[in-house]
Scaffold this motif. Structure first.
Motif, mmCIF file in Angstrom:
data_model
loop_
_atom_site.group_PDB
_atom_site.id
_atom_site.type_symbol
_atom_site.label_atom_id
_atom_site.label_comp_id
_atom_site.label_asym_id
_atom_site.label_seq_id
_atom_site.Cartn_x
_atom_site.Cartn_y
_atom_site.Cartn_z
ATOM 1 N N ALA A 1 -1.508 4.981 -3.110
ATOM 2 C CA ALA A 1 -0.913 4.117 -4.127
ATOM 3 C C ALA A 1 -0.569 2.749 -3.548
ATOM 4 C CB ALA A 1 0.338 4.778 -4.706
ATOM 5 N N ALA A 2 -0.097 2.739 -2.300
ATOM 6 C CA ALA A 2 0.235 1.461 -1.654
ATOM 7 C C ALA A 2 -1.013 0.602 -1.483
ATOM 8 C CB ALA A 2 0.902 1.709 -0.310
ATOM 9 N N LEU A 3 -2.095 1.211 -1.007
ATOM 10 C CA LEU A 3 -3.340 0.463 -0.832
ATOM 11 C C LEU A 3 -3.924 0.035 -2.169
ATOM 12 C CD1 LEU A 3 -4.956 2.641 1.963
ATOM 13 C CD2 LEU A 3 -4.325 0.245 2.205
ATOM 14 N N ASP A 4 -3.807 0.886 -3.167
ATOM 15 C CA ASP A 4 -4.375 0.596 -4.474
ATOM 16 C C ASP A 4 -3.700 -0.610 -5.116
ATOM 17 O OD1 ASP A 4 -6.130 1.044 -6.599
ATOM 18 O OD2 ASP A 4 -4.654 2.238 -7.678
ATOM 19 N N GLY A 5 -2.391 -0.729 -4.924
ATOM 20 C CA GLY A 5 -1.643 -1.785 -5.601
ATOM 21 C C GLY A 5 -1.368 -3.012 -4.761
ATOM 22 N N MET A 6 -1.651 -2.949 -3.466
ATOM 23 C CA MET A 6 -1.264 -4.068 -2.613
ATOM 24 C C MET A 6 -2.142 -5.294 -2.844
ATOM 25 S SD MET A 6 -2.595 -3.256 1.286
ATOM 26 C CE MET A 6 -1.238 -2.140 1.533
ATOM 27 N N HIS A 7 -1.541 -6.442 -2.607
ATOM 28 C CA HIS A 7 -2.256 -7.712 -2.707
ATOM 29 C C HIS A 7 -1.493 -8.733 -1.881
ATOM 30 C CE1 HIS A 7 0.788 -9.375 -5.534
ATOM 31 N NE2 HIS A 7 0.846 -8.138 -5.986
ATOM 32 N N LEU A 8 -2.158 -9.833 -1.582
ATOM 33 C CA LEU A 8 -1.495 -10.938 -0.904
ATOM 34 C C LEU A 8 -0.755 -11.774 -1.931
ATOM 35 C CD1 LEU A 8 -4.443 -11.761 1.471
ATOM 36 C CD2 LEU A 8 -2.251 -10.778 2.167
ATOM 37 N N ALA B 1 3.020 -2.673 -4.386
ATOM 38 C CA ALA B 1 3.504 -2.422 -5.744
ATOM 39 C C ALA B 1 4.781 -1.588 -5.726
ATOM 40 C CB ALA B 1 2.426 -1.719 -6.562
ATOM 41 N N GLU B 2 4.853 -0.640 -4.783
ATOM 42 C CA GLU B 2 6.035 0.216 -4.650
ATOM 43 C C GLU B 2 6.316 0.433 -3.173
ATOM 44 O OE1 GLU B 2 5.555 3.878 -6.690
ATOM 45 O OE2 GLU B 2 5.202 2.964 -8.656
ATOM 46 N N PRO B 3 7.572 0.635 -2.788
ATOM 47 C CA PRO B 3 7.884 0.860 -1.372
ATOM 48 C C PRO B 3 7.383 2.219 -0.911
ATOM 49 C CG PRO B 3 9.844 1.158 -2.725
ATOM 50 C CD PRO B 3 8.782 0.624 -3.633
ATOM 51 N N LEU B 4 7.053 2.310 0.380
ATOM 52 C CA LEU B 4 6.673 3.582 0.969
ATOM 53 C C LEU B 4 7.919 4.386 1.345
ATOM 54 C CD1 LEU B 4 3.758 2.344 3.230
ATOM 55 C CD2 LEU B 4 3.551 3.865 1.271
ATOM 56 N N ALA B 5 7.745 5.698 1.392
ATOM 57 C CA ALA B 5 8.868 6.572 1.690
ATOM 58 C C ALA B 5 9.021 6.827 3.186
ATOM 59 C CB ALA B 5 8.701 7.899 0.951
ATOM 60 N N LEU B 6 8.130 6.296 4.005
ATOM 61 C CA LEU B 6 8.177 6.539 5.448
ATOM 62 C C LEU B 6 7.624 5.336 6.187
ATOM 63 C CD1 LEU B 6 5.267 8.948 6.451
ATOM 64 C CD2 LEU B 6 5.282 7.542 4.410
ATOM 65 N N ASP B 7 7.903 5.268 7.493
ATOM 66 C CA ASP B 7 7.350 4.205 8.318
ATOM 67 C C ASP B 7 5.846 4.405 8.476
ATOM 68 O OD1 ASP B 7 9.975 3.485 8.579
ATOM 69 O OD2 ASP B 7 10.136 3.941 10.718
ATOM 70 N N PHE C 1 -3.093 10.244 9.256
ATOM 71 C CA PHE C 1 -3.830 9.977 8.026
ATOM 72 C C PHE C 1 -4.126 8.483 7.994
ATOM 73 C CE2 PHE C 1 -3.877 8.718 3.496
ATOM 74 C CZ PHE C 1 -4.992 9.434 3.100
ATOM 75 N N VAL C 2 -5.425 8.139 8.059
ATOM 76 C CA VAL C 2 -5.844 6.753 8.212
ATOM 77 C C VAL C 2 -6.698 6.361 7.002
ATOM 78 C CG1 VAL C 2 -7.091 5.099 9.659
ATOM 79 C CG2 VAL C 2 -5.859 7.008 10.720
ATOM 80 N N ALA C 3 -6.285 5.294 6.318
ATOM 81 C CA ALA C 3 -7.047 4.801 5.171
ATOM 82 C C ALA C 3 -6.941 3.285 5.141
ATOM 83 C CB ALA C 3 -6.526 5.403 3.868
ATOM 84 N N ALA C 4 -7.937 2.642 4.516
ATOM 85 C CA ALA C 4 -8.024 1.182 4.584
ATOM 86 C C ALA C 4 -8.464 0.597 3.262
ATOM 87 C CB ALA C 4 -8.981 0.758 5.695
ATOM 88 N N ARG C 5 -8.210 -0.689 3.125
ATOM 89 C CA ARG C 5 -8.642 -1.464 1.951
ATOM 90 C C ARG C 5 -8.836 -2.907 2.371
ATOM 91 N NH1 ARG C 5 -7.091 -1.545 -4.193
ATOM 92 N NH2 ARG C 5 -9.133 -2.166 -4.928
ATOM 93 N N SER C 6 -9.757 -3.601 1.726
ATOM 94 C CA SER C 6 -9.998 -5.007 2.021
ATOM 95 C C SER C 6 -9.408 -5.896 0.934
ATOM 96 C CB SER C 6 -11.500 -5.290 2.132
ATOM 97 O OG SER C 6 -12.033 -4.702 3.288
ATOM 98 N N LEU C 7 -8.787 -6.966 1.365
ATOM 99 C CA LEU C 7 -8.320 -8.020 0.480
ATOM 100 C C LEU C 7 -9.009 -9.315 0.890
ATOM 101 C CD1 LEU C 7 -4.476 -7.270 0.606
ATOM 102 C CD2 LEU C 7 -6.152 -6.354 -1.000
ATOM 103 N N THR D 1 -2.927 -6.710 -12.922
ATOM 104 C CA THR D 1 -1.594 -7.009 -12.379
ATOM 105 C C THR D 1 -1.341 -6.385 -11.013
ATOM 106 O OG1 THR D 1 -0.654 -5.120 -13.576
ATOM 107 C CG2 THR D 1 -0.626 -7.258 -14.691
ATOM 108 N N GLU D 2 -2.238 -5.502 -10.542
ATOM 109 C CA GLU D 2 -2.068 -4.874 -9.237
ATOM 110 C C GLU D 2 -3.397 -4.879 -8.500
ATOM 111 O OE1 GLU D 2 -0.430 -0.977 -9.587
ATOM 112 O OE2 GLU D 2 1.532 -1.664 -10.263
ATOM 113 N N GLY D 3 -3.327 -4.699 -7.193
ATOM 114 C CA GLY D 3 -4.532 -4.625 -6.387
ATOM 115 C C GLY D 3 -5.020 -6.000 -5.962
ATOM 116 N N PRO D 4 -6.196 -6.059 -5.335
ATOM 117 C CA PRO D 4 -6.692 -7.301 -4.732
ATOM 118 C C PRO D 4 -6.800 -8.477 -5.686
ATOM 119 C CG PRO D 4 -8.005 -5.434 -3.998
ATOM 120 C CD PRO D 4 -7.095 -4.919 -5.067
#
Length: 831
Positions: free
Chosen positions: A212-219, A234-240, A294-300, A737-740
């Protein structure tokens, strides 16, 4: 399987793609074949694809590879070792596409799990351009091996699912040549009710929170000219979470900057750094999150331009020439273009030699696009050879003598010989390097330098013949103006023949005229035959912005350039004169409006319409390939006001992955080309897309860059300065309104969509809406579309591409390569 306790679980509907996977490393290995020549010539129509968006030209490496592997069970290498997770973000494919400069074999393993409610037969459809082998619960089910270079082939398979979890493992591979569509898509056509379950090393809720963090994140901004670069969630993470940010350029850039951060639980922003210290140009920010393995990535994607530091351009041309060479010498990417600028401005020495030495292996190995590097290197070696270390100079000569200058010489590379811009550079290199080393033997052709130069000269003259008749095959294209200028400036400066030098200078002047005619306050704003996301989503950092700064005092410098220092040296040292009147055309402030109609490409296949005032500009392709599969064409582009970023274009995405490598991509090009017609400040686009393509069209609509904007129902309005635009869709518009593309994109869903576009001068949006909101398109017989416009009256857009309004008829046949610029009286005022 039994030891696995954590899963990402997603519903799986019949007809939907299975798009969650655990993925291993992609193994790469060179695929070298015996050196051999190829047959063929420059192809001015190579991107006018006849089968979807498939480019038919085939290299010997593909022929040999296909003879060996096509139609045979793929050569399975290695075993599955998961290193990362593929999350779809709206894409139905597992897509690892990219760009490889030498023929390269690729191989990747992936796995997922289907959790079936009951045992039963499932039918899946697997699509890929390469080859794949499929296993279910350890048993091989089948394979597919089209190896069709970027043309997807699909095949159905039956999977005997057991009740509960079923492990699907896939090995897929291909031969990459330059741009490679390296992906697969697996559709669950029918079968038992089921879910996709992917094993993860952390609780599924944690993995899904990262998704969800990767899906909604943007610069926080689409363009940075100073200040902080901030990543927003878009929303805070629950862990570091550990975060890696890799900043990369376009596919040709060799630069990569890596930064590691810790994103604390509860935080919604991450400060990446200062824009002033970040590399300029359009940049991909590859964001990788790691939580407990758990490793996942997204490009902006974002543009960075050091506009604040650069300030205004000097008034005098001679000072702008000095500034250009200084800026590139000090701040450009390390390559032979920067080395050229340094040598041309007296900065030779160890550092300059090092830049040349870093690029030489690419030339020695005949990497694709090595011709881009070779032109400034030959120029540098010819004029400032004494300022280059003697040992390095010998190595340059050896690289030149061993280089492959055209497809009829033996080789095993995948240099792109077919496009107009590359053909010019290959012939220029052969011509000028032969003149540099007239008595030496060129290894691949077996010719002496004098003979090689004569062959190159003949081919240069043939290229100039074609250019003077038809100009740019990749019409009006922002990324390819500089490549043509790279070759023409080298010919203008170094040609041993006066006729070639004179014709090259005339070609430079003509390209500068086209740039000026198609520009709005120095920024090209027009339909383009080939475009990329990194050339559309950026403005100030594009090389044409630097060209406008050098020639006309209006623009900025990016970090990667091709022709800019060569153009500066031609102006300084070789008698090149760009007509002064082009400055006023490029920076149009007249009370009248310019209508510019011209054609480009062999047989004038692209008719281009452009209209601009001091407050707005809009350009489009007239009667161009309506309803055909597209490639990289941008069919309509506009700007309002004097802010370069207040730019809008409309297209049909070629793929749903953002900042991918498709041709066409999400923003660069069109999956299906619209019926597009324009009269002055009014345009209409009708998209009828194919069933297997994305089911929406969209507009780049950067809200933050407008002075005011409004989106409601079918209408979007925007104003920048005294320029304004209305977009009116046939169905509701949905802002992203969300994402790249948050705050940057408007979507219109459906397989058949219509956009009405109206640009004008205005002081506020209310008067724009009052004047133009009632615009409607109605259809008459024989495919004519009619719009009643408050300024132009009745406008007929005919099915033969002609337009009638105000007692005028603009016919497709009237568009000539020379073009016609008409100054028209003002009528687009919504005030």
């Amino acid at each position: 399987m039994s030891a696995q306790t954590h899963w990402i679980e997603k519903p799986l509907q019949p007809g939907a793609a299975i798009c969650y996977w655990q993925v291993g490393r992609t193994e790469e290995a060179r695929f070298d074949v015996p050196d051999m020549p190829m047959k063929g010539e420059m192809d001015p129509f190579f991107f006018l694809t006849k089968v979807k968006n498939f480019i038919p030209h085939e290299y010997p490496c593909r022929t040999i590879f296909a003879d060996t592997y096509r139609g045979n069970r793929p050569d399975v290498r290695g075993t599955f070792v998961g290193t990362r997770w593929w999350l779809p973000f709206g894409s139905p494919r597992l897509d690892l596409s990219g760009f490889w400069f030498r023929p390269t074999r690729l191989a990747t393993w992936a796995r997922t799990t289907v959790d079936a409610d009951v045992a039963g037969m499932a039918n899946i459809r697997l699509g890929t351009c390469g080859g794949a082998v499929l296993w279910l619960n350890g048993e091989e089910i089948g394979w597919i091996a089209p190896y069709s270079r970027n043309l997807e082939v699909k095949q159905d398979f039956a999977l005997p699912l057991v009740e509960g979890r079923n492990e699907i493992t896939l090995f897929f591979d291909d031969l990459a040549e330059r741009d490679a569509r390296y992906f697969y898509q697996m559709d669950y056509l029918s079968g038992p009710a089921a879910r996709v379950c992917v094993p993860v090393p952390v609780p599924g809720s944690v993995a899904e929170s990262l998704e969800a963090a990767l899906d909604g994140m943007h610069l926080d901004r689409p363009h940075y000219f100073g200040g902080d670069i901030t990543l927003c969630l878009a929303e805070p993470l629950a862990l570091d979470v550990d975060v890696n940010v890799a900043i990369e350029g376009d596919f040709m850039s060799r630069e990569r900057f890596d930064f590691d951060f810790k994103l604390k639980a509860g935080e919604t922003t991450l400060l990446i750094g200062q824009a002033e210290s970040a590399p300029a140009d359009f940049r991909h920010f590859r964001i990788t999150l790691d939580a407990g393995g758990f490793v996942a990535a997204r490009s902006l994607g974002v543009e960075i331009c050091h506009a604040e530091r650069q300030g205004d351009a000097p008034e005098a041309l001679k000072d702008r020439i000095t500034e250009t060479l200084d800026a590139i010498s000090q701040d450009s990417e390390r390559d032979t273009v920067r080395a050229f600028a340094r040598l041309a401005s007296g900065r030779g020495g160890v550092e300059t030699d090092a830049m040349i030495a870093e690029i030489l292996p690419l030339i020695e190995d005949c990497h694709d696009c090595a011709d881009f590097s070779l032109v400034p290197l030959i120029w540098s070696r010819t004029v400032w050879g004494a300022d280059i270390d003697a040992g390095l100079r010998d190595r340059i000569d050896a690289a030149v003598l061993n280089y492959r200058f055209w497809m009829d010489e033996p080789g095993n590379d995948v240099q792109w010989y077919f496009s107009e811009n590359h053909a010019l550079l290959f012939h220029t290199c052969a011509y000028l390097s032969g003149a540099l080393l007239p008595d030496a033997t060129f290894v691949r052709s077996g010719r002496t330098g004098a003979e090689q130069s004569a062959v190159g000269a003949a081919r240069v003259r043939t290229w100039l013949d074609h250019f003077e008749h038809w100009e740019m095959a990749e019409f009006n294209s922002a990324p390819y103006f500089p490549i043509d200028l790279k070759g023409l400036t080298a010919l203008a400066a170094l040609s041993p023949h006066d006729d070639i030098a004179k014709r090259a200078k005339a070609g430079i002047v003509r390209l500068c005229e086209i740039i000026a005619r198609s520009a709005h306050h120095g920024m090209v704003t027009a339909a383009q035959g080939r475009s990329y996301e990194h050339t559309l989503c950026a403005g100030r950092s594009l090389e044409l912005s630097g060209v406008a700064r050098l020639l006309w005092g209006r623009g900025w410098y990016g970090r990667r350039v091709h022709a800019l220092p060569q153009l500066a040296v031609c102006l300084r040292d070789h008698g090149l004169i760009i007509p002064l009147e082009l400055a006023d055309i490029a920076n149009h402030h007249s009370d009248e409006h310019q209508e510019w109609r011209f054609a480009q490409g062999e047989n004038a296949f692209a008719a281009l319409y452009h209209y601009k005032s001091a407050d707005f500009a809009m350009g489009s392709a007239a009667h161009y390939r309506w309803n055909e599969w597209g490639y990289q064409e941008t069919i309509l582009h506009l700007r309002i006001g004097e802010t370069p970023e207040a730019s809008i274009w409309i297209n049909h995405p070629g793929e749903t992955i953002q900042f991918g490598y498709g041709r066409p991509s999400y923003w660069g090009g069109c999956g299906t080309i619209a019926r597009t017609q324009q009269y002055r400040g009014l345009a209409i686009l009708e998209f009828t897309v194919n069933e297997e393509q994305p089911g929406f069209t969209h507009a780049w609509f950067p809200v933050a860059e407008f002075d005011e904007s409004a989106i409601s129902g079918h209408i979007a309005l925007a104003r920048s300065g005294f320029g304004a635009v209305m977009l009116k869709a046939a169905s509701p518009l949905f802002p992203v309104t969300e994402g790249p593309s948050a705050g940057l994109e408007l979507r219109q869903y459906g397989m058949k969509t219509r956009w009405i576009v109206r640009v004008c001068s205005a002081a506020d949006l209310r008067t724009v809406e009052t004047r133009f909101a009632a615009l409607e398109a109605s259809e008459e017989g024989e495919g004519t579309i009619v719009i009643e416009d408050p300024d132009y009256g009745t406008v007929h857009f005919h099915a033969d591409g002609s337009v009638e309004a105000e007692g005028r008829r603009l016919a497709r046949s009237d568009y000539t390569v020379k073009g016609e610029a008409t100054m028209l009286s003002v009528s687009e005022t919504a005030s």
